[in-house]
Enzyme design. Sequence first.
Site, PDB file in Angstrom:
ATOM      1  N   ALA A  48       0.790  -1.239   0.000  1.00  0.00           N
ATOM      2  CA  ALA A  48       0.000   0.000   0.000  1.00  0.00           C
ATOM      3  C   ALA A  48       0.820   1.286   0.000  1.00  0.00           C
ATOM      4  O   ALA A  48       0.247   2.359   0.063  1.00  0.00           O
ATOM      5  CB  ALA A  48      -0.901   0.005   1.249  1.00  0.00           C
ATOM      6  N   THR A  50       3.452   2.526  -2.135  1.00  0.00           N
ATOM      7  CA  THR A  50       3.947   3.207  -3.346  1.00  0.00           C
ATOM      8  C   THR A  50       3.130   2.709  -4.538  1.00  0.00           C
ATOM      9  O   THR A  50       2.341   1.773  -4.419  1.00  0.00           O
ATOM     10  CB  THR A  50       5.444   2.871  -3.610  1.00  0.00           C
ATOM     11  OG1 THR A  50       5.601   1.460  -3.663  1.00  0.00           O
ATOM     12  CG2 THR A  50       6.367   3.420  -2.530  1.00  0.00           C
ATOM     13  N   ALA A 111       4.899  -9.077   4.124  1.00  0.00           N
ATOM     14  CA  ALA A 111       3.550  -9.591   3.847  1.00  0.00           C
ATOM     15  C   ALA A 111       3.554 -11.081   3.508  1.00  0.00           C
ATOM     16  O   ALA A 111       2.518 -11.741   3.593  1.00  0.00           O
ATOM     17  CB  ALA A 111       2.936  -8.814   2.681  1.00  0.00           C
ATOM     18  N   ALA A 139       5.027  -5.868  -5.186  1.00  0.00           N
ATOM     19  CA  ALA A 139       6.089  -6.070  -6.176  1.00  0.00           C
ATOM     20  C   ALA A 139       7.359  -6.214  -5.368  1.00  0.00           C
ATOM     21  O   ALA A 139       7.740  -5.299  -4.639  1.00  0.00           O
ATOM     22  CB  ALA A 139       6.185  -4.885  -7.132  1.00  0.00           C
ATOM     23  N   TYR A 224       0.126  -6.972 -16.093  1.00  0.00           N
ATOM     24  CA  TYR A 224       0.508  -6.165 -17.253  1.00  0.00           C
ATOM     25  C   TYR A 224       0.666  -7.080 -18.453  1.00  0.00           C
ATOM     26  O   TYR A 224       1.141  -8.210 -18.314  1.00  0.00           O
ATOM     27  CB  TYR A 224       1.826  -5.425 -16.973  1.00  0.00           C
ATOM     28  CG  TYR A 224       2.241  -4.530 -18.108  1.00  0.00           C
ATOM     29  CD1 TYR A 224       1.489  -3.402 -18.416  1.00  0.00           C
ATOM     30  CD2 TYR A 224       3.342  -4.832 -18.907  1.00  0.00           C
ATOM     31  CE1 TYR A 224       1.837  -2.589 -19.483  1.00  0.00           C
ATOM     32  CE2 TYR A 224       3.694  -4.017 -19.971  1.00  0.00           C
ATOM     33  CZ  TYR A 224       2.937  -2.899 -20.251  1.00  0.00           C
ATOM     34  OH  TYR A 224       3.276  -2.094 -21.309  1.00  0.00           O
ATOM     35  N   TYR A 234       8.714  -9.232 -20.975  1.00  0.00           N
ATOM     36  CA  TYR A 234       7.626  -9.197 -19.992  1.00  0.00           C
ATOM     37  C   TYR A 234       6.649 -10.377 -20.168  1.00  0.00           C
ATOM     38  O   TYR A 234       6.780 -11.386 -19.497  1.00  0.00           O
ATOM     39  CB  TYR A 234       6.896  -7.826 -20.020  1.00  0.00           C
ATOM     40  CG  TYR A 234       6.180  -7.610 -18.700  1.00  0.00           C
ATOM     41  CD1 TYR A 234       6.724  -6.795 -17.716  1.00  0.00           C
ATOM     42  CD2 TYR A 234       5.000  -8.294 -18.407  1.00  0.00           C
ATOM     43  CE1 TYR A 234       6.109  -6.650 -16.483  1.00  0.00           C
ATOM     44  CE2 TYR A 234       4.383  -8.155 -17.180  1.00  0.00           C
ATOM     45  CZ  TYR A 234       4.931  -7.331 -16.227  1.00  0.00           C
ATOM     46  OH  TYR A 234       4.325  -7.208 -15.005  1.00  0.00           O
TER      47      TYR A 234
END
Length: 394
Positions: A48, A50, A111, A139, A224, A234
């Site tokens: 939470a 950034t 987390a 991330a 993404y 990616y």
Amino acid sequence: MLIQPRIRGFICTTAHPQGCHQAVLQQINYVKQQPAFSGPKNVLVIGASTGYGLASRIATTFGAQAKTIGVFFEKAAEDGRTASPGWYNSAAFENLAHAAGFYAKSINGDAFSQGIKQRTAELIRRDLQQVDLVIYSLASPRRVHPVTGQVFSSVLKPLGQPFKGKTVDAFRGDIKEVSLEPATPDDVNNTIAVMGGEDWEMWIDFLMKENLLAKGATTMAYSYLGPELTHAIYKNGTIGKAKEHLLATSQQLDKKLKALGGQALISVNKALVTQASAAIPVVPLYISLLYKLMKAQGTHEGCIEQAYRLFKEKLYSPQGAVKDSEGLLRLDDLEMQAALQQKIAELWPTLTSANVEELTDLQGYRDDFYRLFGFNMPGVDYSQEVNPDVPLAV
Ligand code: NAI
């Protein structure tokens, strides 16, 4: 102390508390200027502090009057070092949210660990009883598995064959060839273990078991896809495999949440300048070109514009979640417009160190990058001493 940016590769090792405060305030002001929407009441945001997670927290608080609990992994200031930007952002967010009368509490820690899940559960039970939205926006480069203790490191590599492509040193403006060796099977498994869905599922299973998810609860993670020119690194690379796992996890979670009348979703977002995306070869150059064209078209969005549109128009639209034929929320709709991508594909081969400043928005990329760390913010006098020690109740 005087705080100036100190860039090391693709990160900045300093952060400015007042600049981060200004950046959070700007995002809040953006949301306050938009129409309010009817959305979630009690929100847990994992990741939470950034990027997309912070913007999600701001959009649900100031757009839908939600109470939020934020989980993140940030560093306090110590021994002459500044705190990390996510620390300053979270302190600013809490102050501004509390001043506006909103509930906002934070938990700082890993987390991926069971301990942080436990602490979060206790806080939800005590203060909110249940949450109706869980956003999973982590991330991370590594994960310690909470059961086996194994340490996994994620990598950004192509699959099958080596990749050669263009990338930019954003600060020098040099375009370089980057070549990457293909991933090993271990690389793929490790990246899936960090950025795939296992931890998300652990969170949701645990919250369900503890009866902390409200009837109709939604959980959502971010992904993404991007255009062809980023695919080798990616979508078809190690990170893409992790995102496939995340998608498969969303389908599992969706089935489990159906029992509560709830749902699990993936939102496919736009490529944006964040600490996570700065680390991916090719992507900063692609973002610079994308921004140049989207700004010229008037369709450019940053994290907060994306997050607001996600909640107002995609997730909490009057007709419910707006999904594509594959069940995904598509916030990358403007990025992926065919004519725009056609133009990018045409310009890409022509980019050189000599024309990159003119043909792309590399300066905009740099500005955004500095702002991630609280630099370059209007209204902040960087020649003044500031106290790096900013309290945050976590
Ligand atoms: P970010 O680097 O700005 O934020 C990452 C967040 O995760 C921070 O709040 C950080 O404190 C937290 N975090 C990292 N490790 C943690 C740990 N062990 N325990 C607790 N918190 C931890 O990243 P960004 O870019 O906002 O990414 C969030 C999600 O959005 C990711 O899934 C990413 O793949 C996705 N996404 C990002 C896009 C981009 O262009 N930036 C585009 C589309 C999706």
